[in-house]
Design a protein around this motif. Structure first.
Motif, PDB file in Angstrom:
ATOM      1  N   ILE A 510       1.063  -0.927  -0.113  1.00  0.00           N
ATOM      2  CA  ILE A 510       0.323  -0.173   0.142  1.00  0.00           C
ATOM      3  C   ILE A 510       1.120   1.100  -0.111  1.00  0.00           C
ATOM      4  N   TRP A 511       0.590   2.277  -1.409  1.00  0.00           N
ATOM      5  CA  TRP A 511       1.122   2.977  -1.283  1.00  0.00           C
ATOM      6  C   TRP A 511       0.885   4.100   0.108  1.00  0.00           C
ATOM      7  N   PRO A 512       1.800   4.751   0.778  1.00  0.00           N
ATOM      8  CA  PRO A 512       1.646   5.797   2.088  1.00  0.00           C
ATOM      9  C   PRO A 512       0.811   7.310   1.300  1.00  0.00           C
ATOM     10  N   ARG A 513      -0.045   7.276   2.625  1.00  0.00           N
ATOM     11  CA  ARG A 513      -0.726   8.996   2.032  1.00  0.00           C
ATOM     12  C   ARG A 513       0.136   9.830   3.378  1.00  0.00           C
ATOM     13  N   PRO A 514       0.374  10.592   2.667  1.00  0.00           N
ATOM     14  CA  PRO A 514       1.449  11.702   2.832  1.00  0.00           C
ATOM     15  C   PRO A 514       1.490  12.142   4.480  1.00  0.00           C
ATOM     16  N   GLY A 611       8.795   8.322   7.381  1.00  0.00           N
ATOM     17  CA  GLY A 611       8.784   9.287   6.147  1.00  0.00           C
ATOM     18  C   GLY A 611       8.137   8.688   5.154  1.00  0.00           C
ATOM     19  N   PRO A 612       6.616   9.256   4.968  1.00  0.00           N
ATOM     20  CA  PRO A 612       6.194   8.206   3.789  1.00  0.00           C
ATOM     21  C   PRO A 612       5.878   9.087   2.954  1.00  0.00           C
ATOM     22  N   LEU A 613       6.457   9.911   2.401  1.00  0.00           N
ATOM     23  CA  LEU A 613       7.693  10.380   0.893  1.00  0.00           C
ATOM     24  C   LEU A 613       8.466   9.843   0.450  1.00  0.00           C
ATOM     25  N   THR A 614       8.913   9.051   1.339  1.00  0.00           N
ATOM     26  CA  THR A 614      10.341   8.442   0.569  1.00  0.00           C
ATOM     27  C   THR A 614      10.447   7.576   0.029  1.00  0.00           C
ATOM     28  N   ALA A 615       9.054   6.729  -0.306  1.00  0.00           N
ATOM     29  CA  ALA A 615       8.055   5.927  -0.989  1.00  0.00           C
ATOM     30  C   ALA A 615       9.034   5.928  -2.515  1.00  0.00           C
ATOM     31  N   ARG A 616      10.219   5.405  -2.657  1.00  0.00           N
ATOM     32  CA  ARG A 616      10.032   5.058  -3.809  1.00  0.00           C
ATOM     33  C   ARG A 616      10.046   3.565  -4.576  1.00  0.00           C
ATOM     34  N   THR A 617       9.914   3.434  -5.471  1.00  0.00           N
ATOM     35  CA  THR A 617       9.859   2.013  -6.518  1.00  0.00           C
ATOM     36  C   THR A 617      10.287   1.934  -7.647  1.00  0.00           C
ATOM     37  N   ARG A 618      11.272   0.947  -8.156  1.00  0.00           N
ATOM     38  CA  ARG A 618      11.948   1.102  -9.337  1.00  0.00           C
ATOM     39  C   ARG A 618      12.131  -0.321  -9.900  1.00  0.00           C
ATOM     40  N   SER A 619      12.341  -0.853 -11.194  1.00  0.00           N
ATOM     41  CA  SER A 619      12.232  -1.562 -11.982  1.00  0.00           C
ATOM     42  C   SER A 619      12.897  -1.160 -13.094  1.00  0.00           C
ATOM     43  N   ASP A 620      13.522  -2.274 -13.349  1.00  0.00           N
ATOM     44  CA  ASP A 620      14.471  -2.878 -14.309  1.00  0.00           C
ATOM     45  C   ASP A 620      14.427  -3.841 -14.867  1.00  0.00           C
ATOM     46  N   GLY A 631      21.343 -14.509 -37.746  1.00  0.00           N
ATOM     47  CA  GLY A 631      22.619 -13.414 -37.291  1.00  0.00           C
ATOM     48  C   GLY A 631      21.284 -12.211 -36.541  1.00  0.00           C
ATOM     49  N   TRP A 632      20.205 -12.605 -36.336  1.00  0.00           N
ATOM     50  CA  TRP A 632      19.358 -11.590 -35.482  1.00  0.00           C
ATOM     51  C   TRP A 632      19.451 -11.783 -34.085  1.00  0.00           C
ATOM     52  N   ASP A 633      19.984 -10.722 -33.957  1.00  0.00           N
ATOM     53  CA  ASP A 633      20.157 -10.380 -32.580  1.00  0.00           C
ATOM     54  C   ASP A 633      19.245  -8.784 -31.673  1.00  0.00           C
ATOM     55  N   VAL A 634      18.623  -8.550 -31.141  1.00  0.00           N
ATOM     56  CA  VAL A 634      18.114  -7.601 -30.424  1.00  0.00           C
ATOM     57  C   VAL A 634      17.630  -7.660 -28.912  1.00  0.00           C
ATOM     58  N   GLY A 635      17.896  -6.096 -28.508  1.00  0.00           N
ATOM     59  CA  GLY A 635      17.714  -6.040 -26.812  1.00  0.00           C
ATOM     60  C   GLY A 635      16.418  -4.993 -26.462  1.00  0.00           C
ATOM     61  N   VAL A 636      15.679  -5.274 -25.293  1.00  0.00           N
ATOM     62  CA  VAL A 636      15.148  -4.124 -24.802  1.00  0.00           C
ATOM     63  C   VAL A 636      15.830  -3.729 -23.989  1.00  0.00           C
ATOM     64  N   GLU A 637      15.390  -2.579 -23.232  1.00  0.00           N
ATOM     65  CA  GLU A 637      16.341  -2.276 -21.793  1.00  0.00           C
ATOM     66  C   GLU A 637      15.324  -1.315 -21.319  1.00  0.00           C
ATOM     67  N   THR A 638      14.965  -1.550 -20.230  1.00  0.00           N
ATOM     68  CA  THR A 638      13.777  -0.110 -19.378  1.00  0.00           C
ATOM     69  C   THR A 638      14.349  -0.235 -17.949  1.00  0.00           C
ATOM     70  N   ARG A 639      13.539   1.057 -17.457  1.00  0.00           N
ATOM     71  CA  ARG A 639      14.065   1.561 -16.646  1.00  0.00           C
ATOM     72  C   ARG A 639      12.622   2.235 -16.179  1.00  0.00           C
ATOM     73  N   SER A 640      11.355   2.260 -14.701  1.00  0.00           N
ATOM     74  CA  SER A 640      10.879   2.957 -14.664  1.00  0.00           C
ATOM     75  C   SER A 640      10.431   3.226 -13.378  1.00  0.00           C
ATOM     76  N   GLU A 641      10.178   4.037 -12.364  1.00  0.00           N
ATOM     77  CA  GLU A 641      10.197   4.418 -11.745  1.00  0.00           C
ATOM     78  C   GLU A 641       9.095   5.838 -11.356  1.00  0.00           C
ATOM     79  N   ILE A 642       8.962   5.253  -9.916  1.00  0.00           N
ATOM     80  CA  ILE A 642       8.213   6.297  -9.111  1.00  0.00           C
ATOM     81  C   ILE A 642       8.375   6.490  -7.936  1.00  0.00           C
ATOM     82  N   THR A 643       7.974   8.310  -7.678  1.00  0.00           N
ATOM     83  CA  THR A 643       8.391   8.790  -6.473  1.00  0.00           C
ATOM     84  C   THR A 643       7.207   9.504  -5.884  1.00  0.00           C
ATOM     85  N   CYS A 644       6.945  10.045  -5.036  1.00  0.00           N
ATOM     86  CA  CYS A 644       5.752  10.715  -4.694  1.00  0.00           C
ATOM     87  C   CYS A 644       6.500  12.372  -3.883  1.00  0.00           C
ATOM     88  N   ASP A 645       5.345  13.164  -3.384  1.00  0.00           N
ATOM     89  CA  ASP A 645       5.314  14.306  -2.916  1.00  0.00           C
ATOM     90  C   ASP A 645       4.043  14.672  -2.145  1.00  0.00           C
TER      91      ASP A 645
END
Length: 678
Positions: A510-514, A611-620, A631-645
Motif C-alpha cells: 500500500i502506497w503511504p498517504r502523505p 518518511g512516507p514521502l520517501t517511498a520509491r519504487t524502481r524496476s529494471d 544473425g538476428w540479435d535484438v535487445g530491450v532495456e527499460t527503467r521505471s520509477e515512481i516517487t511522490c510528494d
C-alpha cells in the motif's frame, strides 16, 4: 504428493498449424488505413473428418516463446480429446499485427469476439466455442463473454478478476498498490517492446517493431490517473452487470492468489445452472502445473468434463457437482514456500453456504494509538505468487509488533475453528489526519508464538463510503470503518489463537498517504466477524494431474538466475529499508526452434521508517532475443520509477531498444500525476 502424468496416448492424433486470423481494422491500433488486422494464432486440431468445437486462449504474452511451454501442456491435450484448441496473440503483441494498447481496452475485447466468430465459421468447427485462460486470459475471457458473441457457449476463467479497480493489480481498498501497480506496469512496458520474430513474420519484423515502439505508452501513467472507481475501471469489470454473461462459467482460483474473491462473487451472482467454482491452495498458476503450494489436481480432466457438457451436450454430471468446491488448509507453520499444504476439500451446495455462519468477536481493552513505522509490510510476501521459493509471507511476528493485536483463543478441548469466505472487520477509529489507511491481517498464532498470515484487507480512509469517491476523514472524530478481508479457507487448530493485527501502514503493498499520522483504535465498537463453517465430511475427488508431452526448452544458468529472490536491506543509521525482488518470470531459455530468449528483471522498493514521502519504487528489465542462424540479435532495456510528494506522484520511464549494437529506439516519459485519492 500429486504427480503429474505425461500423456501421449490420446483418442485422436493431433495436427498443428499457425494461421493468421483477420479482425476488423479502422482504429488507431490498426496497421494501415484499410482492411483487417491479422492476429497470429496457433491451432492444434484432432485428425478427424468430423467438425469439432473450438477452444480459445487469447493473450498478449507471445505464443511462440513466452507462454509456449505452458501452452504445450494443455492445447495438444485438448486437441487429443476432440477439440480444436487455439492460442491467439492480442493485437500489437507477439507476431500479431496492429499496435499495442491499454489492457482490456475496447479494441482488444472486440477483437476477441471477432476471433470467436471466426472460429465458429471454420469448416472444421461445429460452431460452438469455449474460451479459457489464466490471469489476463481469464479476465478477457469473462469480458468477451459479457459481450455475448453467439458461438461462445462456455468459459473457464482461472485467477481472474470481475472488478478491475478493487480486485486487480492496481488498487486495494481504494489505496494505490505500490507493489504491482508499479511492478506489473513496468513488466508490461518491457514486454510490449519486444519485436515480432522474423522466423514467423519474415522481413517485415523490423518495420512492425518500430511502429509498435512509437505507439507504446507506460500503462502505469493511465492507471495512476484514475484513483477512484470511475468509468475507466468500470469498463471490463463484469461485476457491473453479471447478467450480460450468457456463457456457462467455471471459475477457478487459489487462496494464495489475490484474485480469489472473484470466484466467490461469480458463484453468488451468476445463475446456479450456469456456474461452478473451485478454489484450491494454489498460487497464481493453473492447478495442474504442480507448482507450490499444492496439492495439484487433474484440472485438464475436470475442464474436459466442462467442455464436453457445454459444447458437446454430454450428460456427464458436471452440473451435478456442488456449486463451490474449496480447499480448507489446516494450521501450519509460517514459511515462504510449501510443496503441499495440509488440509482437505469441502463442498458447498450454494453461496452463501448453508454450512457457514458469521461469528462476531468483540474487542476488549483500552483505546490504543496505532502509528506503524513505514516499513510495516516488508514481510507481506509477493502480491502475485507464482510458486517461487520466496513468494509467501514469512513469520509475521515482526509485523505484529508494529500493529495493534487482538487475540481470540481456540479452546484446546474442542475441534478446530474452520472458516470459509471473507472475514470482515468494523473498527472504531479516531483519525489524526484527513487521509490515511487502515490494514487488518488475520493470523494463526501457534503455541510457540509463531504467526502465520491467513488473510488480510485494507481500507483507504477516503474510500470508506465507496470506492467511487474520495471523502477526507473527520479529524478528531471517532467513526466506524468497516471492510472485508480477502476470502480464505482455513482451520485454526485447538490451542492456537486467532489474531487480528491492525496497522496504519503496509509498504510496499500500500502506497503511504502523505500525513501518515496513524489513528486511535477504540476496542469498544470494534469487532472481527469470521465466516465459520460447520464441519462436514465431503467426498470431493479429483483425478491426478496430467498434461501433454512438454516442450523441450533448455534453461542455461546465468549469474542473474543465482541472485536471491527476495532481499531486505536495512540502513540502521539512515532508518531506511530497501526490498529487492527478482520476480523470476523465466530467466534464460533456448527453444527447440533455436530461439535464445534472455530475460532479467529486478524490482526495488525503498522507504524510510518515518518518511512516507520517501517511498520509491524502481524496476529494471533487460530482454534479449537471438537467432544465431539468422544473425538476428535484438535487445530491450527499460527503467521505471515512481516517487511522490504530498501533492503528486512522479513517474519516470525509459526504453532503449537495440538491433545488434545499434540503438534503434530511445524514449523517456516523465509525468506528474496529482494525488486525488491515492
Amino acid at each position: 504428493m500429486s504427480r503429474t502424468s505425461i500423456r501421449t496416448d490420446f483418442p485422436y492424433e493431433i495436427r498443428r498449424e499457425d494461421v493468421r486470423i483477420p479482425v476488423p481494422g479502422g482504429t488507431s491500433r490498426a496497421e494501415g488505413s484499410g482492411g483487417g488486422v491479422p492476429l497470429y494464432a496457433r491451432v492444434w486440431r484432432p485428425v478427424t473428418e468430423e467438425p469439432v468445437p473450438a477452444l480459445l486462449e487469447y493473450l498478449p504474452y507471445r505464443l511462440t516463446d513466452w507462454t509456449a511451454p505452458r501452452d504445450q501442456q494443455r492445447h495438444p491435450w485438448y486437441a487429443g480429446h476432440g477439440y480444436a484448441s487455439v492460442r491467439v496473440d492480442v493485437r500489437g503483441h507477439g507476431n500479431s499485427g496492429g499496435l499495442p494498447g491499454d489492457e482490456y481496452d475496447a479494441t482488444e475485447l472486440a477483437d476477441g469476439a471477432a476471433v470467436v466468430n471466426w472460429l465458429a465459421e471454420q469448416p472444421w468447427c461445429t460452431g460452438d466455442v469455449g474460451m479459457f485462460g489464466i490471469s489476463w486470459g481469464g479476465c478477457n475471457a469473462l469480458q468477451v463473454a459479457a459481450l455475448a458473441p453467439g458461438p461462445l457457449k462456455a468459459v473457464v476463467t482461472v485467477c481472474s478478476t470481475d472488478d478491475r479497480y478493487d480486485n486487480d493489480v492496481h488498487y486495494m481498498g481504494g489505496s494505490v498498490l505500490g507493489v504491482d501497480m508499479h511492478a506489473w506496469g513496468a513488466a508490461m512496458l518491457a514486454l510490449s517492446c519486444r519485436p515480432p520474430d522474423p522466423e514467423h513474420v519474415g522481413d517485415e519484423w523490423r518495420s512492425t517493431w518500430l511502429r509498435r515502439l512509437e505507439a507504446v505508452e507506460p500503462l502505469v501513467d493511465t492507471w495512476l490517473s484514475h484513483q477512484t472507481r470511475d468509468a475507466y475501471w468500470k469498463h471490463g469489470s463484469v461485476c457491473e452487470d453479471y447478467g450480460a454473461i450468457g456463457a456457462a462459467v467455471l471459475a477457478v482460483g487459489g487462496w494464495h492468489d489475490p484474485y480469489r474473491d472473484t470466484v466467490l462473487r461469480l458463484v453468488r451472482h451468476l445463475p446456479a445452472d450456469r456456474v461452478r467454482g473451485i478454489v484450491g491452495p494454489w498460487s497464481h498458476q493453473y492447478p495442474d502445473r504442480g507448482l507450490p503450494p499444492g496439492p495439484a489436481i487433474g484440472f485438464l480432466q475436470e475442464t474436459l468434463r466442462w467442455w464436453d457438457h457445454h459444447l458437446k451436450g454430454a450428460a456427464n454430471g458436471v452440473m451435478d457437482e456442488p456449486l463451490l468446491r474449496s480447499w480448507i488448509s489446516d494450521s501450519h507453520p509460517p514459511a515462504t514456500v510449501y510443496e503441499e499444504l495440509p488440509g482437505r476439500w469441502v463442498a458447498d451446495p450454494a453461496w452463501p453456504s448453508p454450512h457457514v455462519t458469521p461469528v462476531t468477536y468483540g474487542f476488549r481493552g483500552s483505546p490504543v494509538v496505532v502509528d506503524s513505522p513505514q516499513q510495516t509490510g516488508i514481510d507481506a510476501g509477493r502480491f502475485l505468487p507464482f510458486g517461487n521459493d520466496a513468494d509467501l509471507p514469512p513469520d509475521q511476528r515482526e509485523e505484529d509488533a508494529h500493529s495493534a493485536c487482538f487475540d481470540f483463543p481456540v479452546p484446546e478441548d474442542g475441534g478446530p475453528v474452520e472458516i470459509l469466505g471473507r472475514p470482515s472487520v468494523t473498527l472504531s477509529l479516531r483519525t489524526a489526519a484527513p487521509t490515511g489507511q487502515v490494514i487488518a491481517r488475520l493470523c494463526d498464532i501457534a503455541p510457540d508464538g509463531s504467526s502465520t498470515l491467513v488473510t488480510r484487507g485494507a481500507l483507504n480512509f477516503s474510500a470508506r463510503h465507496g470506492r467511487d469517491r474520495a471523502e477526507p476523514a473527520r479529524i478528531g472524530e471517532t467513526e466506524g470503518f468497516a471492510f472485508e478481508l480477502n476470502g480464505i479457507g482455513h482451520a485454526f487448530a485447538p490451542g492456537h489463537r486467532v489474531r487480528l493485527a491492525v496497522s496504519s501502514t503496509y509498504w510496499p503493498w500500500i502506497w503511504p498517504r502523505p500525513d501518515a499520522a496513524g489513528f486511535t483504535l477504540d476496542p469498544a465498537g470494534s469487532s472481527l466477524t469470521l465466516p465459520v463453517r460447520r464441519r462436514t465430511e465431503d467426498a470431493v475427488v479429483w483425478e491426478e494431474p496430467e498434461q501433454a508431452e512438454p516442450l523441450e526448452v533448455a534453461h542455461p544458468a546465468s549469474p542473474e538466475e543465482r541472485r536471491p529472490e527476495r532481499v531486505v536491506v536495512r540502513d540502521v543509521a539512515k532508518g531506511e529499508w530497501r526490498l529487492e525482488v527478482d520476480p523470476k518470470y523465466g530467466g534464460t531459455r533456448v527453444y527447440p526452434d533455436g530461439l535464445e530468449f534472455t530475460e532479467d528483471a529486478l524490482e526495488t522498493y525503498t522507504i524510510e521508517e518515518r518518511g512516507p514521502l520517501t517511498a520509491r519504487t524502481r524496476s529494471d528489465w533487460t530482454i534479449r532475443l537471438r537467432r544465431p542462424d539468422r544473425g538476428w540479435d535484438v535487445g530491450v532495456e527499460t527503467r521505471s520509477e515512481i516517487t511522490c510528494d504530498a501533492e503528486a506522484f512522479h513517474t519516470s520511464n525509459e526504453v532503449v531498444c537495440r538491433e545488434g549494437d545499434e540503438v534503434v529506439f530511445h524514449r523517456t516519459w516523465e509525468k506528474r500525476i496529482p494525488r486525488t485519492a491515492g
